[in-house]
Write a protein that holds these residues in place. Structure first.
Motif, mmCIF file in Angstrom:
data_model
loop_
_atom_site.group_PDB
_atom_site.id
_atom_site.type_symbol
_atom_site.label_atom_id
_atom_site.label_comp_id
_atom_site.label_asym_id
_atom_site.label_seq_id
_atom_site.Cartn_x
_atom_site.Cartn_y
_atom_site.Cartn_z
ATOM 1 N N SER A 237 0.813 -1.212 0.000
ATOM 2 C CA SER A 237 0.000 0.000 0.000
ATOM 3 C C SER A 237 0.848 1.264 0.000
ATOM 4 N N MET A 238 2.095 1.196 0.481
ATOM 5 C CA MET A 238 2.967 2.358 0.539
ATOM 6 C C MET A 238 4.017 2.336 -0.556
ATOM 7 N N ARG A 239 3.811 1.548 -1.592
ATOM 8 C CA ARG A 239 4.801 1.437 -2.660
ATOM 9 C C ARG A 239 4.854 2.741 -3.454
ATOM 10 N N VAL A 240 6.078 3.170 -3.754
ATOM 11 C CA VAL A 240 6.273 4.413 -4.506
ATOM 12 C C VAL A 240 5.918 4.158 -5.972
ATOM 13 N N PRO A 241 5.069 4.992 -6.584
ATOM 14 C CA PRO A 241 4.727 4.782 -7.999
ATOM 15 C C PRO A 241 5.940 4.966 -8.892
ATOM 16 N N LYS A 242 6.069 4.121 -9.876
ATOM 17 C CA LYS A 242 7.212 4.160 -10.775
ATOM 18 C C LYS A 242 6.981 5.176 -11.881
ATOM 19 N N ASP A 243 8.089 5.597 -12.484
ATOM 20 C CA ASP A 243 8.014 6.538 -13.598
ATOM 21 C C ASP A 243 7.476 5.823 -14.835
ATOM 22 N N GLY A 244 6.738 6.574 -15.628
ATOM 23 C CA GLY A 244 6.210 6.028 -16.867
ATOM 24 C C GLY A 244 4.811 5.479 -16.764
ATOM 25 N N LEU A 245 4.240 5.434 -15.550
ATOM 26 C CA LEU A 245 2.891 4.927 -15.392
ATOM 27 C C LEU A 245 1.873 5.991 -15.808
ATOM 28 N N MET A 246 0.729 5.532 -16.318
ATOM 29 C CA MET A 246 -0.323 6.465 -16.671
ATOM 30 C C MET A 246 -0.904 7.125 -15.425
ATOM 31 N N ILE A 247 -0.980 6.370 -14.338
ATOM 32 C CA ILE A 247 -1.528 6.873 -13.087
ATOM 33 C C ILE A 247 -0.384 6.930 -12.077
ATOM 34 N N ARG A 248 0.150 8.118 -11.851
ATOM 35 C CA ARG A 248 1.250 8.313 -10.906
ATOM 36 C C ARG A 248 0.939 9.556 -10.079
ATOM 37 N N ILE A 249 0.621 9.349 -8.798
ATOM 38 C CA ILE A 249 0.185 10.439 -7.925
ATOM 39 C C ILE A 249 1.220 10.606 -6.820
ATOM 40 N N THR A 250 1.893 11.766 -6.808
ATOM 41 C CA THR A 250 2.840 12.100 -5.751
ATOM 42 C C THR A 250 2.634 13.504 -5.203
ATOM 43 N N SER A 251 1.689 14.269 -5.754
ATOM 44 C CA SER A 251 1.446 15.641 -5.289
ATOM 45 C C SER A 251 -0.038 15.950 -5.423
ATOM 46 N N VAL A 252 -0.432 17.090 -4.900
ATOM 47 C CA VAL A 252 -1.841 17.485 -4.921
ATOM 48 C C VAL A 252 -2.305 17.749 -6.351
ATOM 49 N N MET A 253 -1.461 18.354 -7.167
ATOM 50 C CA MET A 253 -1.848 18.649 -8.541
ATOM 51 C C MET A 253 -2.082 17.375 -9.337
ATOM 52 N N GLU A 254 -1.297 16.351 -9.086
ATOM 53 C CA GLU A 254 -1.499 15.079 -9.772
ATOM 54 C C GLU A 254 -2.782 14.391 -9.313
ATOM 55 N N VAL A 255 -3.222 14.671 -8.076
ATOM 56 C CA VAL A 255 -4.505 14.129 -7.607
ATOM 57 C C VAL A 255 -5.646 14.684 -8.457
ATOM 58 N N TYR A 256 -5.658 15.991 -8.679
ATOM 59 C CA TYR A 256 -6.722 16.588 -9.488
ATOM 60 C C TYR A 256 -6.623 16.166 -10.951
ATOM 61 N N GLN A 257 -5.428 15.938 -11.460
ATOM 62 C CA GLN A 257 -5.293 15.415 -12.818
ATOM 63 C C GLN A 257 -5.880 14.012 -12.929
ATOM 64 N N GLN A 258 -5.659 13.199 -11.891
ATOM 65 C CA GLN A 258 -6.218 11.856 -11.906
ATOM 66 C C GLN A 258 -7.743 11.885 -11.800
#
Length: 636
Positions: free
Chosen positions: A76-97
């Motif tokens: 559940s705490m795995r860091v999302p890898k680069d290149g994924l379509m769904i990669r959330i690490t910040s608030v702005m990426e949450v709204y993009q998702q």
């Protein structure tokens, strides 16, 4: 979808645990009736029902162990890898998702029911909830209150206009409802209901197409963001900070959920109401995984949502603990009491397990061994440490037994021992005294009640200090709440109180480099100085020599300047001077101190003459300068 939804609905009505069959309750009670595929009722024997109940209970226990295992926590705490379509690490990426999910759901839903762009500006099915605390009210969609027994069914419900509705009216109306029990925490309860509604929406998305409409990555991203203080960004220089303090420091969780619902409403248009009716038929405890990209010969799988339910509760708990304790409704124990009064299931989070990840991560940053670095460093270990900080703060505020120190570990010199003074006690009523004090009366100090505060275990106290020390890693609300809880509700010694005060004011999340990076920088600087000396013919040797610091063999020994220098023995035929260049007689003139083993000591010559250089010895010799003078004689 009728068969799958029917099975899920049957489990929801029975209250069965994940992975069980319809007709078996979660409490293990026997259900002698079941429903066949044609909808008819079949009588199940008692022994078969007992076996099914035991099987369901065993499956639920196994599933619970799997959900709260260490492997599930790490996943559940795995860091999302680069290149994924769904990669959330910040608030702005949450709204993009959020925008991406709305587009996917609208596209898939449009295959069966074409949505149109014309829709009503005012959403239907809204209710105005009266909390019973003053004039406080909240307006929210009614589908968030599905399967919840919170409101009173008043027969005199009126609309926002104050008039009774007309029969057959299609206008949007806002109904007034009242809670069964007054509470100051309805804003937090409302957020919990919205977060758990996401599980129902996830089940609906998986039944549409779990490969593109699932909310699993979105929920994991919310947990990733809500646990951090700053968002990580890229930087070219190793000396610059790699975090953005303005992005990721705060996320309005309720705004994210409301934005998701609002975008669904605007994108689906007239198909929004049928979509909500479809979501209402889905079970938040399990989801049917169906996809157009799978083979038609493969059967759809029913997957439990237990792991996502734990993550949703963890997100909600972390968001609540980030609130300031100065706010009127910020006590976790009072919130849990209100949830129990309304019959809402309390948030279920992973176990604390002595905050092992937080302690391992902190140890890897301060004088670690090689095994400590391999175990504690890494972004995933940092996220696990942030999760342990939330769990530790909740356990400290709830005074859970696992964080309390046993009696043999409790310190005696506790400073902040609470006491209830006599002024806070009720005064006795005088019904007419005779002027004499009663025999049982005593001094006012005897009415002082001392209550000893509990103490935290030393291991968890060290973990709490490290959490408060790192200002850029752990959220500010978590650190402030933990600091105030330890000072106000827990017993501390003088040393522990000082350490807490230092941790609250000192940030040790500075710009630190690894040892290998520092060594490479030193070698690179020495090479530059060498090249500069060769190009400019300037001496840089004084900048290349090592620092005036003793080696490892000198550790623990007194400094050299505090020691008395050893006195060397006087060589034969030497002068009384302590300097080594004056250990011979004066005619050597201090400059010619070359020692020659077996050389005949200097003798005063008996021949007069000037000083001349001896070609063999390379020294000046006298030729009569030291002639012996006869004694002076007196006059005639």
């Amino acid at each position: 979808r009728g068969g799958y939804v029917g099975a899920i609905g049957q489990r929801a009505m029975d209250g069965s645990p994940p992975g069980s069959v319809p007709g078996t309750a979660a409490t293990g009670t026997r259900q002698p009736r079941a429903t066949s595929s044609r909808g008819s009722t079949i009588r199940v024997p008692d022994d078969v029902a007992d076996i099914l109940s035991k099987t369901a209970a065993a499956a639920a226990a196994v599933q619970r162990e799997r959900v709260f295992s260490e492997a599930s926590r790490r996943r559940s705490m795995r860091v999302p890898k680069d290149g994924l379509m769904i990669r959330i690490t910040s608030v702005m990426e949450v709204y993009q998702q959020v925008r991406m999910l709305v587009g996917m759901i609208t596209n898939v839903w449009g295959w069966s029911l074409q949505p149109v762009t014309c829709f009503r500006q005012v959403e239907g099915g809204l209710v105005r909830v009266h909390t019973g605390v003053g004039q406080e009210t909240f307006v929210m969609p009614f589908f968030f209150l599905q399967d919840q027994d919170l409101i009173v069914d008043s027969p005199f419900l009126k609309h926002s206009s104050g008039q009774e509705p007309k029969n057959g009216s299609k206008k949007d109306k806002v109904k007034d409802v009242t809670l069964k029990h007054p509470t100051r925490y309805f804003s937090d309860i409302k957020l919990l209901l919205k977060m758990r509604w996401l599980l129902r929406l996830h089940s609906a998305g998986c039944e549409l197409d779990y490969k593109i409409c699932s909310l699993k990555s979105f929920i994991l991203g919310l947990q990733y963001v809500v646990l951090q203080q700053c968002a990580e960004v890229e930087a070219d220089s190793i000396f610059d900070t790699k975090v953005a303090q303005n992005i990721g420091a705060h996320m309005n969780l309720e705004s994210v959920v409301d934005d998701l619902v609002d975008q669904l409403h605007r994108a689906l248009g007239t198909a929004y109401k049928p979509f909500l009716e479809f979501v209402a038929t889905c079970d938040p405890a399990r989801s049917v995984h169906v996809s157009k990209m799978d083979s038609t010969m493969s059967r759809p799988q029913i997957q439990p949502n237990d792991q996502l339910a734990v993550i949703v509760d963890t997100i909600y708990l972390a968001n609540f603990l980030r609130k300031s304790r100065k706010e009127p409704s910020s006590k976790l124990r009072e919130l849990y009491d209100d949830l129990e009064v309304f019959g809402i299931v309390l948030p279920e989070v992973p176990p604390l397990r002595s905050a092992q990840h937080l302690r391992a991560w902190a140890k890897a940053l301060s004088k670690p061994t090689r095994s400590d670095r391999e175990k504690g460093l890494g972004k995933e270990q940092e996220k696990l440490a942030q999760l342990d900080a939330v769990l530790l703060t909740a356990a400290v505020e709830l005074h859970m037994p696992e964080v309390m120190a046993p009696l043999q570990e409790c310190a005696e010199d506790v400073l902040n021992t609470s006491s209830a003074s006599a002024a806070s006690l009720p005064e006795p009523v005088d019904f007419g005294s005779t002027g004499r004090a009663p025999g049982s009366a005593g001094p006012s100090a005897s009415r002082q009640l001392n209550k000893k505060r509990p103490q935290l275990t030393q291991t968890l106290f060290e973990a709490a200090v490290m959490c408060i020390h790192h200002h850029m890693t752990f959220p500010e609300g978590i650190r402030e709440r933990l600091f105030h809880l330890l000072n106000e509700e827990w017993g501390l010694t003088e040393e522990n109180a000082q350490r807490l005060a230092i941790a609250a004011t000192q940030n040790i999340d500075g710009q630190k480099l690894q040892e290998s990076t520092l060594v490479s920088m030193e070698h690179r600087e020495k090479t530059r100085l060498r090249e500069y000396s060769n190009n400019t013919w300037k001496d840089t040797s004084h900048l290349i020599v090592p620092a005036l610091i003793g080696g490892p063999s000198s550790q623990g020994k007194p400094p050299k300047f505090t020691l008395t220098p050893p006195r060397l023995p006087r060589p034969p035929f030497a002068s009384a001077f302590t300097s080594t260049d004056m250990t011979r007689s004066l005619p050597d003139f201090r400059g010619f101190t070359a020692k020659c083993g077996g050389r005949e000591p200097f003798k005063v010559p008996q021949v007069t003459g000037p000083l001349t250089m001896d070609p063999d010895l390379g020294k000046l010799r006298t030729t009569g300068f030291f002639i012996k003078m006869p004694p002076l004689k007196g006059g005639p």
